[in-house]
Design an enzyme around this catalytic site. Structure first.
Site, short mmCIF file in Angstrom:
data_model
loop_
_atom_site.label_atom_id
_atom_site.label_comp_id
_atom_site.label_asym_id
_atom_site.label_seq_id
_atom_site.Cartn_x
_atom_site.Cartn_y
_atom_site.Cartn_z
N ARG A 113 0.88 -1.11 -0.01
CA ARG A 113 -0.13 0.14 -0.15
C ARG A 113 0.91 1.21 0.15
NH1 ARG A 113 -2.12 -3.37 4.12
NH2 ARG A 113 -4.26 -4.35 3.56
N HIS A 156 -2.23 2.16 -5.67
CA HIS A 156 -2.85 0.64 -5.40
C HIS A 156 -2.98 -0.10 -6.70
CE1 HIS A 156 -5.29 -1.50 -2.53
NE2 HIS A 156 -6.00 -1.63 -3.42
N ARG A 216 -0.40 -2.37 -6.69
CA ARG A 216 -0.51 -3.47 -5.83
C ARG A 216 -1.50 -4.52 -6.24
NH1 ARG A 216 -1.15 -4.93 -0.24
NH2 ARG A 216 -3.04 -5.25 0.62
N TYR A 245 -10.22 -8.52 -4.03
CA TYR A 245 -9.30 -7.57 -4.88
C TYR A 245 -8.29 -8.31 -5.82
CZ TYR A 245 -10.14 -3.65 -2.03
OH TYR A 245 -10.67 -2.35 -1.61
#
Length: 309
Positions: A165, A255, A258, A290
């Protein structure tokens, strides 16, 4: 309690969050910001600045669910996304529960506050090729020797290599890098150890050589801003937006890197539990949201496993 100044109330809530609950500085800042925003909204209704008022002036003892819904409505009309509204609602429910525990309000006004369903859309995933284009471009411009560009290259490599993050990356200290691993303190201060890829180690080695030139005073912060302090997450977001544009790929946020790293690991054959540990998710359900299965991986799995493929 009714004579307590609103500013003192916020200070006490801040101590509750940081000292008693042990929340991260980033989370505390967000919760306090939403609490101040609510109190500012209530103070506007009585025509005064919230910091100049007491609990009694705001009528906080009689805070109602409708007050919270009305405040959320102003946030929605101001353009807040569904995910932002859901986060604000969660933060205010924490605040109103604390107010009731302290006897500031007669009841917990937020107990029945429904949180808007967060936006289920996922951040965009870079292809492996586009991720490579971004990182190769960051490296190419860093080879000119500019210290800020070397730092930017190292930050981008680390974001993607270890799926960090943005707040985790900017919160790193120099002692958190040990060989080919990085120690990360995630949400709630939970520690995890994640690996560093070879390109990330190369970029970090280059950054370590120029890091002293950023220093204004001694600090343990690994990534430093141009003025010598710890690199600000907003600054890093801006850096990545600019780099992705210059690299000729879609606008990219930290993000996104990530999420892309997690997706690429799954595409490469990693199991979901491993990716959960890699991302630092406490719940496998969060990882499932995610990390999606790409069409390529789905076709491959179908071809290998389905008897009628």
């Amino acid at each position: 309690m009714s004579s307590l100044a609103v500013s003192s109330l916020i200070d006490a809530y801040g101590r509750e969050l940081s000292v008693r609950r042990g929340l991260s500085d980033h989370t505390v800042s967000g919760y306090l910001s939403d609490a101040r925003n609510l109190l500012g909204y209530l103070s506007a209704l009585v025509g005064a600045r919230s910091d100049d008022l007491t609990v009694a002036d705001l009528g906080l003892e009689n805070l109602e669910l409708e007050d919270l819904r009305s405040w959320l409505g102003t946030q929605q009309r101001a353009g807040s996304s569904r995910s932002s509204l859901a986060r604000r609602a969660a933060a205010i429910k924490s605040f109103t529960a604390w107010l009731a525990e302290q006897g500031v309000t007669e009841k917990d006004a937020g107990a029945r506050l429904s949180s808007p369903s967060p936006d289920s859309r996922l951040p965009h995933v870079l292809s492996v090729g586009d991720a490579g284009k971004l990182l190769d471009y960051a490296k190419d411009v860093a080879e000119g020797g500019n210290k800020s560009k070397i730092r930017n290259w190292a930050a981008c490599e680390l974001l993607y290599s270890s799926a960090l993050r943005v707040s985790e990356l900017t919160g790193l200290n120099t002692t958190d890098i040990e060989g080919d691993t990085v120690r990360v303190f995630g949400k709630g201060g939970v520690e995890r150890i994640v690996p560093l890829g070879a390109p990330a180690q190369e970029a970090l080695d280059a950054y370590r050589e120029v890091r002293p030139s950023f220093l204004v005073k001694p600090t343990d912060a690994l990534f430093l801003g141009d003025r010598g302090g710890r690199l600000d997450p907003r600054t890093l977001r801006g850096i990545l937006h600019r780099l992705s544009g210059l690299a000729g790929i879609a606008d990219t946020a930290p993000h996104d890197l990530r999420h892309s790293a997690a997706t690429h690991m799954l595409d490469g054959g990693s199991d979901l539990r491993t990716v959960q540990e890699f991302l630092g998710h406490s719940s496998l359900g969060t990882t499932q949201r995610y990390t999606h299965v790409s069409p390529e991986r789905l076709r491959s799995a179908f071809g290998q496993a389905h008897p009628r493929a």
